[in-house]
Design a protein around this motif. Structure first.
Motif, PDB file in Angstrom:
ATOM      1  N   ALA A 271      -5.419   2.575 -11.714  1.00 17.62           N
ATOM      2  CA  ALA A 271      -4.951   1.180 -11.576  1.00 17.62           C
ATOM      3  C   ALA A 271      -4.327   0.981 -10.206  1.00 17.62           C
ATOM      4  CB  ALA A 271      -3.948   0.855 -12.681  1.00 17.62           C
ATOM      5  N   LEU A 272      -3.547   1.988  -9.751  1.00 14.88           N
ATOM      6  CA  LEU A 272      -2.894   1.889  -8.432  1.00 14.88           C
ATOM      7  C   LEU A 272      -3.930   1.910  -7.315  1.00 14.88           C
ATOM      8  CD1 LEU A 272       0.203   4.126  -9.171  1.00 14.88           C
ATOM      9  CD2 LEU A 272       0.276   1.709  -8.503  1.00 14.88           C
ATOM     10  N   THR A 273      -4.966   2.740  -7.487  1.00 13.67           N
ATOM     11  CA  THR A 273      -6.064   2.766  -6.507  1.00 13.67           C
ATOM     12  C   THR A 273      -6.693   1.371  -6.383  1.00 13.67           C
ATOM     13  OG1 THR A 273      -6.515   5.070  -7.032  1.00 13.67           O
ATOM     14  CG2 THR A 273      -8.285   3.842  -5.922  1.00 13.67           C
ATOM     15  N   HIS A 274      -6.866   0.758  -7.538  1.00  8.36           N
ATOM     16  CA  HIS A 274      -7.439  -0.594  -7.562  1.00  8.36           C
ATOM     17  C   HIS A 274      -6.533  -1.581  -6.812  1.00  8.36           C
ATOM     18  CE1 HIS A 274      -9.931  -3.816  -9.047  1.00  8.36           C
ATOM     19  NE2 HIS A 274      -8.825  -4.460  -9.427  1.00  8.36           N
TER      20      HIS A 274
ATOM     21  N   CYS B 131      -5.195  -4.667  -1.783  1.00  7.52           N
ATOM     22  CA  CYS B 131      -4.367  -4.890  -0.588  1.00  7.52           C
ATOM     23  C   CYS B 131      -5.206  -4.731   0.679  1.00  7.52           C
ATOM     24  CB  CYS B 131      -3.205  -3.905  -0.551  1.00  7.52           C
ATOM     25  SG  CYS B 131      -1.956  -4.241  -1.788  1.00  7.52           S
ATOM     26  N   GLN B 132      -6.054  -3.706   0.697  1.00  9.44           N
ATOM     27  CA  GLN B 132      -6.890  -3.466   1.890  1.00  9.44           C
ATOM     28  C   GLN B 132      -7.857  -4.627   2.129  1.00  9.44           C
ATOM     29  OE1 GLN B 132      -8.285   0.352   0.558  1.00  9.44           O
ATOM     30  NE2 GLN B 132      -6.834   1.492   1.866  1.00  9.44           N
TER      31      GLN B 132
ATOM     32  N   ILE C  80       0.845  -1.206   0.000  1.00 12.12           N
ATOM     33  CA  ILE C  80       0.000   0.000   0.000  1.00 12.12           C
ATOM     34  C   ILE C  80       0.883   1.261   0.000  1.00 12.12           C
ATOM     35  CG2 ILE C  80      -1.651   1.377   1.370  1.00 12.12           C
ATOM     36  CD1 ILE C  80      -2.956  -1.311   2.195  1.00 12.12           C
ATOM     37  N   ILE C  81       1.943   1.227   0.868  1.00 11.03           N
ATOM     38  CA  ILE C  81       2.862   2.384   0.929  1.00 11.03           C
ATOM     39  C   ILE C  81       3.525   2.613  -0.440  1.00 11.03           C
ATOM     40  CG2 ILE C  81       5.075   3.198   1.924  1.00 11.03           C
ATOM     41  CD1 ILE C  81       4.044   1.759   4.575  1.00 11.03           C
ATOM     42  N   LYS C  82       3.931   1.442  -1.038  1.00  9.74           N
ATOM     43  CA  LYS C  82       4.605   1.541  -2.343  1.00  9.74           C
ATOM     44  C   LYS C  82       3.661   2.121  -3.420  1.00  9.74           C
ATOM     45  CE  LYS C  82       5.853  -1.632  -5.730  1.00  9.74           C
ATOM     46  NZ  LYS C  82       6.010  -3.075  -6.027  1.00  9.74           N
ATOM     47  N   TYR C  83       2.428   1.582  -3.450  1.00  9.19           N
ATOM     48  CA  TYR C  83       1.470   2.058  -4.462  1.00  9.19           C
ATOM     49  C   TYR C  83       1.092   3.518  -4.231  1.00  9.19           C
ATOM     50  CZ  TYR C  83       0.906  -2.893  -5.677  1.00  9.19           C
ATOM     51  OH  TYR C  83       1.126  -4.168  -6.057  1.00  9.19           O
TER      52      TYR C  83
END
Ligand SMILES: [Zn+2]
Length: 242
Positions: free
Chosen positions: A92-95, A100-101, A74-77
């Motif tokens: 795409a990153l939000t997805h 991850c969540q 999550i931190i990376k995205y």
């Protein structure tokens, strides 16, 4: 009663005592095995309870690491989202972050479940530890008791054997082998009384002459059916033999 037969009766008493002591002594080992069995099954129960805890702790650790890995993603995205200017890539990153969540929520549920199982497993270990402590104390005492019994029986047996040998030396040496052969095949009931004209060993009706000879007490009489040595006590009625 023939004196030789009287002696054989006494010898038979010695042999009965010997057989009883031998049987008691032979019973010690199976008892010891039972005690050791109880002990080892309590050790096994403890060990398997302990293994269950270790297994669950490993599982909990794995879930924690998986959660950490998802958080790191999550931190990376999020960092990548700050850097990108492309709307598609941002979406795409939000997805990915939402994925991850969701994974973290699932891992949390699994952790909760593992924690519950771990608590139960720890209670099992506590119970198994107590059971093992009791079993160790009990079985230690029982093993000690059995060893004492064994030593006592061995001594009694040795004494009884010595007394028996001493007495056997006073028995007519011509009769002794005959008696000992019977001891091997008939157990401890070799010298038997004649009652109501029947052999006290095999309960076959005896010939009148055998009863009379037994009563006379001059010669050794054996039951023609089972071979046991017969004796006759005063007061027994010879008329029943007819
Ligand atoms: Zn008989």
């Amino acid at each position: 009663m023939l004196e030789a037969v009287e002696k054989l009766l006494i010898l038979q008493d010695h042999d009965r005592r010997l057989l009883r002591l031998q049987a008691e002594l032979a019973n010690v080992e199976p008892q010891r095995r039972l005690v050791l069995q109880r002990r080892s099954s309590s050790e096994e129960a403890f060990e398997s309870a302990r293994q269950a805890v270790l297994h669950l702790e490993t599982e909990r650790k794995r879930l924690e690491l998986d959660t950490e890995a998802q958080k790191a993603l999550i931190i990376k995205y999020s960092a990548q989202q700050w850097q990108t200017r492309k709307n598609e890539e941002y979406k795409a990153l939000t997805h990915e972050i939402e994925g991850c969540q969701a994974a973290i929520r699932k891992l949390d549920d699994q952790q909760l479940e593992v924690m519950e199982r771990l608590e139960a497993a720890e209670r099992n270990v506590a119970a198994a530890t107590e059971e093992r402590r009791l079993a160790r104390a009990d079985t230690d005492a029982q093993i000690l008791q059995l060893a004492t019994t064994e030593t006592r029986l061995q001594k009694q047996l040795a004494d009884a054997q010595a007394t028996r040998s001493e007495f056997a030396a006073t028995v007519d040496p011509l009769l002794l082998p005959r008696y000992e052969r019977l001891l091997k095949t008939k157990g401890d009931k070799i010298i038997v009384s004649v009652e109501r004209g029947v052999c006290g060993g095999c309960h076959m009706k005896l010939a009148r002459q055998d009863v009379i000879n037994t009563q006379a007490g001059r010669d050794l009489v054996q039951c023609p059916n089972c071979g046991r040595i017969l004796y006759y006590l005063a007061g027994m009625d010879v008329k029943h033999a007819e």
